[in-house]
Structure formats: structure tokens, C-alpha cells
Design an enzyme around this catalytic site. Structure first.
Site, mmCIF file in Angstrom:
data_model
loop_
_atom_site.group_PDB
_atom_site.id
_atom_site.type_symbol
_atom_site.label_atom_id
_atom_site.label_comp_id
_atom_site.label_asym_id
_atom_site.label_seq_id
_atom_site.Cartn_x
_atom_site.Cartn_y
_atom_site.Cartn_z
ATOM 1 N N SER A 69 -80.894 68.885 -23.705
ATOM 2 C CA SER A 69 -80.862 67.746 -22.793
ATOM 3 C C SER A 69 -79.551 67.679 -22.027
ATOM 4 O O SER A 69 -78.476 67.635 -22.633
ATOM 5 C CB SER A 69 -81.045 66.454 -23.603
ATOM 6 O OG SER A 69 -80.576 65.333 -22.892
ATOM 7 N N GLY A 70 -79.635 67.670 -20.702
ATOM 8 C CA GLY A 70 -78.442 67.468 -19.889
ATOM 9 C C GLY A 70 -77.780 66.134 -20.188
ATOM 10 O O GLY A 70 -76.556 66.004 -20.116
ATOM 11 N N TRP A 71 -78.586 65.130 -20.528
ATOM 12 C CA TRP A 71 -78.046 63.809 -20.879
ATOM 13 C C TRP A 71 -77.099 63.938 -22.065
ATOM 14 O O TRP A 71 -75.987 63.420 -22.068
ATOM 15 C CB TRP A 71 -79.187 62.852 -21.232
ATOM 16 C CG TRP A 71 -78.788 61.403 -21.329
ATOM 17 C CD1 TRP A 71 -78.972 60.432 -20.404
ATOM 18 C CD2 TRP A 71 -78.118 60.774 -22.444
ATOM 19 N NE1 TRP A 71 -78.468 59.233 -20.860
ATOM 20 C CE2 TRP A 71 -77.934 59.417 -22.111
ATOM 21 C CE3 TRP A 71 -77.662 61.229 -23.674
ATOM 22 C CZ2 TRP A 71 -77.327 58.508 -22.960
ATOM 23 C CZ3 TRP A 71 -77.032 60.329 -24.535
ATOM 24 C CH2 TRP A 71 -76.884 58.981 -24.179
ATOM 25 N N CYS B 60 -79.893 59.771 -14.275
ATOM 26 C CA CYS B 60 -80.832 59.890 -15.381
ATOM 27 C C CYS B 60 -82.212 59.474 -14.899
ATOM 28 O O CYS B 60 -82.361 58.536 -14.111
ATOM 29 C CB CYS B 60 -80.388 58.988 -16.534
ATOM 30 S SG CYS B 60 -81.599 58.879 -17.868
ATOM 31 N N GLY B 61 -83.241 60.169 -15.379
ATOM 32 C CA GLY B 61 -84.603 59.882 -14.960
ATOM 33 C C GLY B 61 -85.069 58.477 -15.266
ATOM 34 O O GLY B 61 -86.066 58.018 -14.706
ATOM 35 N N HIS B 62 -84.371 57.774 -16.143
ATOM 36 C CA HIS B 62 -84.785 56.420 -16.519
ATOM 37 C C HIS B 62 -83.803 55.357 -16.032
ATOM 38 O O HIS B 62 -83.745 54.252 -16.567
ATOM 39 C CB HIS B 62 -84.979 56.342 -18.035
ATOM 40 C CG HIS B 62 -86.130 57.171 -18.498
ATOM 41 N ND1 HIS B 62 -87.434 56.774 -18.385
ATOM 42 C CD2 HIS B 62 -86.168 58.423 -19.020
ATOM 43 C CE1 HIS B 62 -88.234 57.721 -18.838
ATOM 44 N NE2 HIS B 62 -87.487 58.733 -19.230
ATOM 45 N N ASN C 104 -91.633 64.091 -21.415
ATOM 46 C CA ASN C 104 -90.515 63.470 -22.096
ATOM 47 C C ASN C 104 -90.985 62.241 -22.866
ATOM 48 O O ASN C 104 -91.228 61.188 -22.266
ATOM 49 C CB ASN C 104 -89.443 63.094 -21.060
ATOM 50 C CG ASN C 104 -88.250 62.404 -21.665
ATOM 51 O OD1 ASN C 104 -88.110 62.321 -22.871
ATOM 52 N ND2 ASN C 104 -87.370 61.899 -20.816
ATOM 53 N N SER D 219 -85.860 56.206 -24.068
ATOM 54 C CA SER D 219 -85.636 55.118 -23.115
ATOM 55 C C SER D 219 -86.837 54.181 -23.051
ATOM 56 O O SER D 219 -86.730 53.065 -22.544
ATOM 57 C CB SER D 219 -85.364 55.686 -21.710
ATOM 58 O OG SER D 219 -84.140 56.380 -21.672
#
Length: 532
Positions: free
Chosen positions: A100-102, A221-223, A379, A383
Site C-alpha cells: 500500500s502506498g498509503w 488517498c482514494g477515500h 479494496n 476507511s
């Protein structure tokens, strides 16, 4: 090649060298060779890509054959995950790693904890891939080392049947090394930057790279809010760059996962180039929120589009970004996905705001009208509030069916007061079967949780700190950790062994013989866990 064949091959090579190599033992060399079957990251990428391709074919034939992974932010976490999987399920089939890049941003950057905005060092991603596989290869070496020692013991005891069984087990040994899907974010720059980083990641062992259609220097972030997407051609350049990187390095089976953030991204930095009506640029621009204007109302600095004889002005924000029309997210996701697959991507990733099979499946059905074997990486994000989301889904289904829901407050369904209710029990069952159901109904080939080990580390550390620094004292560690490790068969209870001390002793034997000063003697306190 079998264990005995490997020994024979090395024995011949040693004998060719004559007396200078007379102290080299062919069986010891064979053991070391088998303990490190992957010499380079490229070897790993080629091996794991073939596994993943076979799994994709198996899923196409039967959606019950979906795959899974957990995000890992350290090699030790990945190692323990795969050791656990082998222990509980007997093998690693259909289980992968996710990077995960996060978590790289939050946990592995030299700048310290960072948000998921591609501000961490590019090379920290490839460095983590290499670290993950280093730990998995060490898990192989450790487990095989134990098998070799057991083989020696069987031979010393004259137990030929057990010795033969162990040789067969060694010949059929299943490695801890599995495919990884690695997050390259939005490519960390232009297509050339994406290509260069992709090569580093592949050289470290990555067989599958996930790239998203956000603007690199505006990545979120996607979220989270504030996401900005790029026109399709910009994204396709990066997909092509990754494919060239795979081919250049000889990983022809390499996999590209094309992620679209369009469902939650309402902004774009660019108006796409269009050469004729209906082309890809024109389709991208058609989603822009525009207003028709009279030529006499033109103001300094205005940007215009011409469509169907009308003069349209895209709405531009103070940030200099353009916004899309509300409600176009799903249509943009479908177009993004089809376009990506038509231009070299292998798998899709649609970032959603909730885990809803109907929503995901609806988009996949539309994509499959054009690309029949389209399939997703999805995913299962932390989140999402899974408890609240699924309780609300059950609540809504009950209400629609005319069932009495007066005992429930929809916005407060997270409350512990509802835990024992039929609604909560039904919701939990839907969560339990979500991956299986989504694989069958929404085209999801691979289920992952991006950040699970971030959360488990926080939770377990909180529990230990609460007990150890409180009234429980040392019992907090013994009862909450060590006793459970022993009774649940957690290999890490023998932490010296896990760190490689027995591997080191084996090497000392080989290098120094009787002169070896080994760690595993009678005074090694790890002997207290001999029965564990």
C-alpha cells in the site's frame, strides 16, 4: 530438480575443482541452494506473474476461485502472514501480498509520517518490495533448515522411511514467495518517471503494478476529498510505460492494474485534446460542467468548448481546476475501465465510497458488455465503516420489503445496543460472505485490505501497553502475548530461531566444522520452548 539430483550435480562440480575444494560438502551446498531458489527480484517477478496469470484464468472459469491479500508495511509482517497461511491452510494458493502506498507514506518515509499524497521518496516503494521478499526468502530458509536437521536426525536414527518422507517433502516444498500487487500511486511524475520507477519495482520482485488516474502532483488517498483525474490519453501513456518496463526486463506475463478514482473525483486539471467529435478526448470533455454563453458575454481569460454548434464555458474553480457534472462518476468509471483494458491493462480497480455489491456489480456489468472477461481488484478498505454500512444495507432492504424497522435508528446502527439483534446478525453474515458474493456477482478477482496490519499493530500495542503499564504488569505480556504464542503454535515465540540463529549455526558448521561457536547450545534459553 530433486534434492538428490541437486546434490549429485554439485558433487560433480566440486570434484572437477580437485583438492582446493575438497573441504566443500556437496549436500551442504545443495541445501543452501534450495534455501535460496530465487537469485534476483526478476526471478521472483517472472515466477509470481505466472502464478497470477494462472489464477486469473481459473477465476474466469469459476468465480469461486478468487484471490486475496493483506497489505504489509514491513518484511516481518509479510513473513508472519505467509507463515500463518501455510500453517492454517497448508499452502499459499490464491493468497498474495499487497503493498500500500498509503502505508509506505505513513510508515516508511524518511520524512516521517505523511498523508497519502505521493510525497514519500519514490525508491521507498521498491525498497519495501525488496524487503518483503527478503523476509519471505528467509522464511523458506528457516523452514527448509528445520527439514534438513530432521532429515539428519532420521538418518542418524537409522529411520530410512522417515528420511525418504523428508526427502519427498523437500522435493515438493512450497515457497513462501507469492505474487505482490504493488501500488505505484499515480506514477510519481510523467510517463518517463513512471517507467523508471516501474523498472525499480519489477527488479525488486513485483509482478503486478497498480496505477491510478489521478494527477501525480495533486494525488490524494482514494477515500479523501479533493481528487483530480487526468484525461485518458495521459493515463494510457503511463500504462504503456509500465508495459514497456515489464517487457524490457523479460517479465512478459507482468500484470497492470488500472485504477480509476473517478467515482469520487469531481475535478480535472486539464481539458482533453480532441480532434473529432466522439473521440476519447471529446468523451472526457463531455462530462465537464459547462454553461452555454452568448459570444457577447465573453470575459477576459475565459476558456470555451464548441459542441453541436454551441459555445460552452466549463466551470473553473478558484484553484484553476475544472469540475465535472454531478452524478457522472459511474459513467466516467465505466469509460475509464473500458479504455484501460483496451489499451493494455489486465485488471481494474474501481475505488468506491462504500462496499456495496450492487453498485460495483452494476458498473462491472456495463464494462463486460464491451470487455467480457473484465475483472477487478477491490479494496476492502478500513476507511469503510463495515459495521454501519452493512447494518444500513440490511435496514434498507428490510424497510423496502415492508418489514418493521421501528426498533432501529438508522443513523445510530453502529451502537453496541444492536449487536445481538437479528439485523446485526444478518449484517455480519453479509460481511462474512462479502468476498465470496462479490467475486460471484461483481467480477472481483482479487480482494485485498489495504491497511490491516497498520490497524492490528496499533490495536495489539494498545492492549499490551494498557496491561503492562497498568496493574497487570509483566502478567500483561505473559498472559496476553507469550502464553498465547506457545499455546497457539506461533513460530515467533522462538524469536532467536525466527531471526535466523539456526540458519547461522548451519552455516557455521559448514564454514568452520568443529571449530564453530554456535548459538544453539544447551544454554540457549530458546530451549525452554522446545515443546512449543
Amino acid at each position: 530438480m530433486t534434492y538428490q539430483n541437486t546434490i549429485s550435480e554439485l558433487d560433480q562440480a566440486i570434484k572437477k575443482q580437485g583438492s582446493p575444494w575438497s573441504a566443500i560438502n556437496a549436500e551442504t551446498a545443495a541445501r543452501m541452494k534450495l534455501q535460496n531458489r530465487f537469485n534476483t527480484g526478476i526471478d521472483i517477478a517472472r515466477y509470481t506473474a505466472k502464478i497470477m496469470r494462472a489464477d486469473m484464468d481459473a477465476y474466469d472459469a469459476d468465480p469461486a476461485q478468487y484471490t486475496q491479500s493483506l497489505g504489509c508495511w514491513h518484511g516481518f509482517i509479510a513473513q508472519q502472514k505467509m507463515i500463518s497461511i501455510k500453517k492454517h491452510f497448508g499452502g499459499t494458493k490464491q493468497r498474495y501480498l499487497y503493498l500500500s502506498g498509503w502505508m509506505v507514506a505513513a510508515l516508511r518515509s524518511e520524512f516521517g509520517p505523511l498523508p497519502d499524497q505521493s510525497m514519500h521518496e519514490k525508491t521507498s516503494v521498491s525498497a519495501l518490495i525488496e524487503e518483503l521478499y527478503t523476509f519471505l526468502k528467509q522464511a523458506d530458509a528457516r523452514e527448509l533448515g528445520g527439514m534438513f536437521r530432521a532429515l539428519d536426525a532420521a538418518r542418524d536414527a537409522g529411520d530410512a522411511v522417515e528420511a525418504k518422507r523428508l526427502e519427498h517433502a523437500i522435493d515438493n516444498y512450497e515457497t513462501h514467495v507469492v505474487p505482490i500487487i504493488a501500488d505505484i500511486d499515480a506514477g510519481f511524475g510523467n510517463a518517463e518517471a513512471t517507467y523508471l520507477l516501474a523498472k525499480k519495482m519489477i527488479e525488486a520482485g513485483a509482478c503486478a503494478l497498480q496505477i491510478e488516474n489521478q494527477v501525480s502532483d495533486e494525488k490524494q488517498c482514494g477515500h479523501q476529498d479533493g481528487k483530480v483525474t487526468v484525461p485518458h490519453e495521459d493515463f494510457l501513456q503511463k500504462i504503456r510505460a509500465i508495459r514497456y518496463a515489464f517487457l524490457e526486463l523479460g517479465v512478459e506475463d507482468g500484470i497492470i492494474v488500472a485504477r480509476t478514482d473517478s467515482l469520487g473525483a469531481g475535478l480535472t486539471k486539464q481539458i482533453a485534446v480532441t480532434k473529432e467529435e466522439g473521440d476519447l478526448g471529446d468523451q472526457y470533455n463531455s462530462f465537464l460542467d459547462c454553461e452555454e454563453i452568448d459570444p457577447s458575454a465573453i470575459q477576459n481569460g475565459d476558456v470555451f468548448l464548441s459542441r453541436e454548434g454551441k459555445l460552452l464555458r466549463p466551470k473553473r474553480l478558484p484553484s484553476n481546476l475544472f469540475q465535472f457534472r454531478a452524478g457522472t462518476g459511474e459513467d466516467r468509471c465505466v469509460l475509464d475501465s473500458i479504455t484501460s483494458l483496451q489499451n493494455g491493462a489486465d485488471l481494474l480497480w474501481i475505488e468506491t465510497e462504500k462496499p456495496h455489491i450492487g453498485q460495483i456489480g452494476g458498473m462491472v456489468d456495463r464494462i463486460r458488455e464491451v470487455i467480457p472477461n473484465a475483472k477487478l481488484v477491490y479494496n476492502n478498505s478500513p476507511s469503510f465503516n463495515w459495521t454501519l454500512n452493512f447494518r444500513q444495507q440490511v435496514y434498507d432492504a428490510w424497510a423496502e420489503a415492508g418489514k418493521d424497522v421501528s426498533a432501529f435508528e438508522r443513523d445510530n446502527l453502529m451502537s453496541v445496543d444492536y449487536d445481538a439483534t437479528d439485523l446485526a446478525i444478518e449484517a455480519d453474515e453479509k460481511i462474512r460472505t462479502f468476498q465470496r458474493d462479490a467475486a460471484a456477482q461483481a467480477g472481483i478477482f482479487h480482494h485485498l485490505i489495504t491497511l490491516p496490519t497498520y490497524h492490528t499493530a496499533a490495536l495489539s500495542t494498545d492492549n499490551l501497553a494498557k496491561e503492562y503499564f497498568g496493574d497487570e504488569g509483566m502478567l500483561g505480556y505473559v498472559k496476553g502475548v507469550q502464553r498465547k504464542e506457545i499455546r497457539e503454535g506461533i513460530a515467533c515465540v522462538k524469536h532467536q530461531n525466527m531471526s535466523g540463529s539456526d540458519i547461522g549455526d548451519d552455516h557455521k558448521d559448514a564454514f568452520a566444522g568443529e571449530a564453530a561457536l554456535k548459538a544453539g547450545g544447551a544454554k540457549n534459553t530458546m530451549n525452554q520452548f522446545a515443546a512449543a
